[in-house]
Scaffold this active site. Structure first.
Site, short mmCIF file in Angstrom:
data_model
loop_
_atom_site.label_atom_id
_atom_site.label_comp_id
_atom_site.label_asym_id
_atom_site.label_seq_id
_atom_site.Cartn_x
_atom_site.Cartn_y
_atom_site.Cartn_z
N GLU A 124 0.75 -1.26 0.07
CA GLU A 124 -0.12 0.01 0.04
C GLU A 124 0.75 1.21 0.16
O GLU A 124 0.63 2.13 -0.58
CB GLU A 124 -1.14 0.17 1.13
CG GLU A 124 -1.82 -1.00 1.21
CD GLU A 124 -2.76 -1.23 -0.09
OE1 GLU A 124 -3.26 -0.26 -0.76
OE2 GLU A 124 -2.91 -2.42 -0.66
N TRP A 177 1.70 1.75 -3.44
CA TRP A 177 0.53 2.48 -4.27
C TRP A 177 0.53 4.03 -4.28
O TRP A 177 0.45 4.78 -4.89
CB TRP A 177 -0.91 2.15 -3.76
CG TRP A 177 -1.02 0.55 -4.42
CD1 TRP A 177 -1.17 -0.50 -3.98
CD2 TRP A 177 -1.66 0.70 -5.63
NE1 TRP A 177 -1.69 -1.50 -4.89
CE2 TRP A 177 -2.13 -0.55 -6.13
CE3 TRP A 177 -1.87 1.35 -6.98
CZ2 TRP A 177 -2.43 -1.32 -7.21
CZ3 TRP A 177 -2.42 1.05 -8.01
CH2 TRP A 177 -2.91 -0.32 -8.23
N TRP A 203 -20.83 11.54 -19.65
CA TRP A 203 -21.45 11.78 -18.22
C TRP A 203 -22.55 12.29 -18.17
O TRP A 203 -23.11 13.47 -18.97
CB TRP A 203 -20.26 12.35 -17.43
CG TRP A 203 -18.70 12.18 -17.46
CD1 TRP A 203 -17.83 12.64 -18.38
CD2 TRP A 203 -18.35 10.58 -17.07
NE1 TRP A 203 -16.51 11.75 -18.07
CE2 TRP A 203 -17.04 10.79 -17.14
CE3 TRP A 203 -18.81 9.68 -16.19
CZ2 TRP A 203 -16.21 9.65 -16.79
CZ3 TRP A 203 -18.12 8.60 -15.82
CH2 TRP A 203 -16.82 8.75 -16.26
N ASN A 244 -10.68 2.77 2.82
CA ASN A 244 -10.37 2.43 1.57
C ASN A 244 -11.29 1.66 0.72
O ASN A 244 -11.59 1.91 -0.39
CB ASN A 244 -8.94 1.89 1.56
CG ASN A 244 -8.44 1.49 -0.10
OD1 ASN A 244 -8.44 2.55 -0.86
ND2 ASN A 244 -8.17 0.21 -0.38
N TRP A 256 -16.45 11.38 -12.95
CA TRP A 256 -15.35 11.18 -11.65
C TRP A 256 -14.67 12.41 -11.26
O TRP A 256 -14.49 12.44 -9.85
CB TRP A 256 -14.25 10.06 -11.98
CG TRP A 256 -13.42 10.40 -13.20
CD1 TRP A 256 -13.57 10.56 -14.48
CD2 TRP A 256 -12.22 11.16 -13.00
NE1 TRP A 256 -12.74 10.88 -15.11
CE2 TRP A 256 -11.49 11.37 -14.23
CE3 TRP A 256 -11.40 11.68 -11.92
CZ2 TRP A 256 -10.45 12.02 -14.66
CZ3 TRP A 256 -10.29 12.23 -12.15
CH2 TRP A 256 -9.47 12.24 -13.62
N TRP A 295 -9.40 7.85 -7.92
CA TRP A 295 -10.76 8.21 -8.74
C TRP A 295 -10.40 7.46 -10.11
O TRP A 295 -11.41 6.76 -10.78
CB TRP A 295 -11.13 9.47 -8.65
CG TRP A 295 -11.80 9.92 -7.58
CD1 TRP A 295 -11.28 10.36 -6.39
CD2 TRP A 295 -13.24 9.75 -7.50
NE1 TRP A 295 -12.45 10.55 -5.56
CE2 TRP A 295 -13.67 10.04 -5.97
CE3 TRP A 295 -14.38 9.19 -8.26
CZ2 TRP A 295 -14.84 9.89 -5.52
CZ3 TRP A 295 -15.49 9.13 -7.90
CH2 TRP A 295 -15.78 9.49 -6.58
P1 FAD Z 1 -3.50 2.13 5.14
O1 FAD Z 1 -4.12 0.77 4.61
O2 FAD Z 1 -2.99 1.81 6.49
O3 FAD Z 1 -2.28 2.20 4.20
C1 FAD Z 1 -1.06 2.79 4.57
C2 FAD Z 1 -0.70 4.04 3.73
O4 FAD Z 1 -0.56 3.62 2.55
C3 FAD Z 1 -1.98 4.97 3.81
O5 FAD Z 1 -1.82 6.03 4.97
C4 FAD Z 1 -1.65 5.61 2.49
O6 FAD Z 1 -0.71 6.61 2.82
C5 FAD Z 1 -1.04 4.52 1.61
N1 FAD Z 1 -2.12 3.95 0.80
C6 FAD Z 1 -2.82 2.99 1.13
N2 FAD Z 1 -3.85 2.64 0.40
C7 FAD Z 1 -3.46 3.51 -0.89
C8 FAD Z 1 -3.86 3.56 -2.18
N3 FAD Z 1 -4.89 2.84 -2.84
N4 FAD Z 1 -3.39 4.69 -2.96
C9 FAD Z 1 -2.46 5.70 -2.56
N5 FAD Z 1 -2.08 5.45 -1.45
C10 FAD Z 1 -2.30 4.57 -0.48
N6 FAD Z 1 -5.46 8.27 0.28
C11 FAD Z 1 -4.70 9.62 0.62
O7 FAD Z 1 -3.78 9.53 1.22
N7 FAD Z 1 -5.26 10.67 0.13
C12 FAD Z 1 -6.22 10.74 -0.64
O8 FAD Z 1 -6.80 11.65 -1.12
C13 FAD Z 1 -6.87 9.54 -1.16
N8 FAD Z 1 -8.15 9.47 -1.96
C14 FAD Z 1 -8.55 8.22 -2.38
C15 FAD Z 1 -9.68 8.31 -3.37
C16 FAD Z 1 -10.30 7.00 -3.94
C17 FAD Z 1 -11.32 7.08 -4.88
C18 FAD Z 1 -9.48 6.00 -3.49
C19 FAD Z 1 -9.95 4.58 -4.01
C20 FAD Z 1 -8.53 5.96 -2.57
C21 FAD Z 1 -8.15 6.84 -2.05
N9 FAD Z 1 -6.84 7.03 -1.22
C22 FAD Z 1 -6.36 8.41 -0.76
C23 FAD Z 1 -6.13 5.96 -0.93
C24 FAD Z 1 -6.34 4.97 0.62
O9 FAD Z 1 -7.98 4.90 0.53
C25 FAD Z 1 -6.25 5.76 1.66
O10 FAD Z 1 -4.92 6.25 1.74
C26 FAD Z 1 -6.42 4.90 2.98
O11 FAD Z 1 -7.79 4.57 2.86
C27 FAD Z 1 -6.18 5.52 4.14
O12 FAD Z 1 -6.39 5.01 5.32
P2 FAD Z 1 -5.09 4.24 6.22
O13 FAD Z 1 -4.05 5.25 6.42
O14 FAD Z 1 -5.67 3.57 7.28
O15 FAD Z 1 -4.37 3.26 5.08
#
Ligand code: FAD
Length: 472
Positions: free
Chosen positions: A279, A282, A311, A346, A364, A387
Site C-alpha cells: 500500500e 501504491w 457523463w 479504502n 469522476w 478516482w
Molecule cells: P493503510 O491501509 O494503513 O495504508 C497505509 C498508507 O498507505 C496510507 O496511509 C496511505 O498513505 C497509503 N495508501 C494506502 N492505500 C493507498 C492507495 N490505494 N493509494 C495511495 N496510497 C495508499 N489516500 C490518501 O492518502 N489521500 C487521498 O486523497 C486518497 N483518496 C482516495 C480516493 C479514492 C477514490 C480511493 C479509492 C483511494 C484514495 N486514497 C487516498 C487511498 C486510500 O484509500 C487511503 O490512503 C487509505 O484509506 C488511508 O487509510 P489508512 O491510512 O488507514 O491506510
C-alpha cells in the site's frame, strides 16, 4: 550564514532532508507560506487545513526548542509567492532556501517562479526529495520509460529499496537562535472553519502523535492487516494517511516500522506487513504518475478515449451521493463517515467512487473534488489515482466492465452490518440480511429513501457508455 527552511507538506523535524540541509549549512529560520485563497480555489477541506495548522503549532514548539523560529507569511495567491519569499530573504539576510519537492504542476510552477526570483537576488535555492521513498522519475522500465502499471513498478521499487536501503535523517541539533522571534499562529485560516471536536480527537496533531500511532499499528494490528484491512467496521488499517499526506510522518519512517515488524523483509515474511508495504508503494506509484504526467494535475484522464464518456448531468443524484441519501446503505454509510470524520475506509472509497462514476455515470472529477473538499488526508496524487482507478480512466486501469456491486460488497465486507448500523442508525434495528438492502416497507418505516438507481440497469448503461467509446 542564515538559511531558510520553507515548510510545505513536510511538517516534521525528523527524516526531513530540506531541514537537515538547511541546518547543515547555517542558522535556520523556518517559514510557512499560508495561502488560504489558493487552498479555497484548490478545494481543500477545512478539516485538512485545520490539521495543517494544528501540526504547525506542534512543529513551531519543537522547532523553537531547537532555536529555530517559525515565521508565517500569508499571500492571496501563489503568484505572490516569489515576491513574498524573495522579500523575506532580503529582509532577514537569508543566503540559502531549502524545501522538499511537491510534484503537482501548480506547485512546480510556483517553485520555478520562486527559484527565478531568488536567483535574481543571489539567493541559493535547493529542492530536496522527501515526500516519497524513491524520487519520482528515477524508477523506470528497462527501456528508461515511465511505468504505467503498478505491479512491475512496485517490483522495481522493491529491488531498489533492497539494494539501497533508506537511512533515517535525525532531527537537527539545537542552534543559537537568529535575532528574530517566531510568529504567532492564528486559530484558523480565513474561510476554513474549525472542524468538530470528533475530527480533532480522531486526528491528534504532531510528530509524537504520528509516531505513537505508527508504533501501535506496527506492534500488532499490522499482523492481521491482510485479513482485516477490507472490513470497515474493524480497526484493521493504520489511519496514518493524514500524517503521510501532510508530511508529519515520512514514508521512510513508515517503511522502516513495517520492515522492523517483518524481520527486514520487503515482500516475504509476514503477510500483514508485506501487504501494508504494497500500500505504501501504491502511494508511491501515484506520486510517480503525478510527476510524470502533468495532465493529471489538470484532472485529465490517463486513457484519452475516456474523455468522451457521456457523463450524466444529474445534480440531484450527485447531491444524494454527497450527503449519503442514495438509498444504497453501504454507499450512504460511507459518505456519512466521510462527512463526519474527514476520512473514509479504502474499500468504501472504491465502492462509492465506482458507484458514482459507473452506476450514476457522473463525471469522476465531481467525486474527486468532493472527496478533496472533505478529506483530512486529501492528496492530489492518491485521490486522483484512486478516482481514475475506480472510474477506469486511469493508467493502471481496471477493465471498464469491472463494476463493483455495492450490495455484494456490503454483504462481503460488512457481513453483520456493524458498519452500517454505526452510520445509519435509522436502519440499526434491521437484521443482518435486511440491513444491506431493506424492503420498500422497511425503508418507509425507517424513513430511509428508495434506491435512486437500479443497480443492474445502471451497470449495463455504464458498460454501453464505455464500450461505445471511439478509439483515439
Ligand atoms: P493503510 O491501509 O494503513 O495504508 C497505509 C498508507 O498507505 C496510507 O496511509 C496511505 O498513505 C497509503 N495508501 C494506502 N492505500 C493507498 C492507495 N490505494 N493509494 C495511495 N496510497 C495508499 N489516500 C490518501 O492518502 N489521500 C487521498 O486523497 C486518497 N483518496 C482516495 C480516493 C479514492 C477514490 C480511493 C479509492 C483511494 C484514495 N486514497 C487516498 C487511498 C486510500 O484509500 C487511503 O490512503 C487509505 O484509506 C488511508 O487509510 P489508512 O491510512 O488507514 O491506510
Amino acid at each position: 550564514m542564515n538559511t531558510l527552511l520553507w515548510l510545505r507538506t513536510d511538517l516534521r523535524l525528523h527524516d526531513n532532508p530540506a531541514l537537515a540541509a538547511a541546518a547543515e549549512n547555517g542558522t535556520v529560520t523556518a517559514l510557512f507560506l499560508a495561502s488560504p485563497g489558493q487552498w479555497r480555489r484548490h478545494g481543500d477541506a477545512p478539516a485538512k487545513v485545520d490539521f495543517w495548522l494544528r501540526n504547525l503549532r506542534e512543529l513551531a514548539g519543537d522547532l523553537g526548542a531547537l532555536g529555530i523560529p517559525l515565521k508565517l507569511l500569508t499571500v492571496a495567491h501563489w503568484d505572490d509567492a516569489p515576491r513574498a519569499i524573495a522579500g523575506f530573504c532580503q529582509a532577514h539576510g537569508i543566503a540559502q532556501v531549502h524545501a522538499n519537492t511537491e510534484w503537482a504542476i501548480n506547485e512546480r510552477r510556483r517553485d520555478a517562479a520562486v527559484a527565478d526570483a531568488l536567483q535574481a537576488d543571489g539567493v541559493d535555492w535547493t529542492l530536496h526529495h522527501g515526500a516519497s521513498l524513491l524520487r519520482p522519475g528515477t524508477v523506470l522500465t528497462g527501456k528508461g520509460e515511465c511505468y504505467r502499471v503498478y505491479t512491475p513498478y512496485a517490483r522495481t521499487c522493491r529491488e531498489r529499496l533492497r539494494t539501497a536501503p533508506l537511512r533515517p535523517l535525525p532531527a537537527p541539533r539545537a542552534q543559537a537562535a537568529p535575532p528574530w522571534a517566531a510568529d504567532p499562529l492564528p486559530d484558523a485560516f480565513d474561510g476554513f472553519p474549525p472542524p468538530s471536536d470528533a475530527v480533532r480527537t480522531l486526528w491528534p496533531a504532531g510528530e509524537a502523535a504520528a509516531a505513537e500511532r505508527l508504533a501501535a499499528f506496527a506492534d500488532g494490528v499490522i499482523d492481521a492487516y491482510k485479513d482485516e484491512r477490507d472490513f470497515p467496521s474493524l480497526p484493521g488499517t493504520s489511519c496514518l494517511s493524514p500524517y503521510l499526506a501532510a508530511g508529519v510522518l515520512s514514508p521512510g519512517q513508515a517503511l522502516r516500522a513495517a520492515l522492523a515488524a517483518n524481520q527486514g523483509e520487503l515482500d516475504s515474511g509476514k503477510a500483514g506487513a508485506t501487504t501494508w508495504i504494497n500500500e505504501l508503494l501504491w502511494r508511491e506509484f501515484y506520486q510517480h504518475l503525478l510527476a510524470a504526467y502533468p495532465s493529471l494535475s489538470m484532472h485529465r484522464p490517463m486513457k484519452p478515449e475516456t474523455a468522451a464518456v457521456p457523463w450524466r448531468d444529474a445534480p440531484a443524484d450527485l447531491h444524494a451521493w454527497q450527503y449519503g441519501k442514495t438509498g444504497i446503505p453501504i454507499v450512504d454509510a460511507a459518505m456519512r463517515q466521510l462527512l463526519a470524520l474527514g476520512w473514509m475506509h479504502n474499500r468504501l472509497r472504491m465502492v462509492t467512487a465506482m458507484f458514482l462514476s459507473k452506476n450514476l455515470l457522473i463525471d469522476w472529477r465531481l467525486g474527486e473534488a468532493w472527496f478533496m473538499a472533505q478529506l483530512v488526508d486529501g492528496d492530489l496524487a492518491a485521490n486522483n489515482g484512486g478516482w481514475q482507478w475506480s472510474a477506469s480512466t486511469g493508467a493502471d486501469a481496471v477493465p471498464y466492465f469491472r463494476v463493483f456491486n455495492p450490495l455484494s460488497q456490503s454483504r462481503r465486507f460488512d457481513p453483520r452490518g456493524a458498519f452500517l448500523r454505526e452510520w445509519l442508525p435509522e436502519l440499526a434495528h434491521l437484521d443482518d440480511q435486511a440491513i444491506h438492502d431493506p424492503s420498500p416497507m422497511e425503508r418507509v418505516a425507517a424513513g430511509y429513501p428508495a434506491p435512486i438507481v437500479d443497480l443492474a440497469q445502471s451497470r449495463l448503461r455504464a458498460l454501453e457508455a464505455f464500450g461505445n467509446l471511439p478509439a483515439v
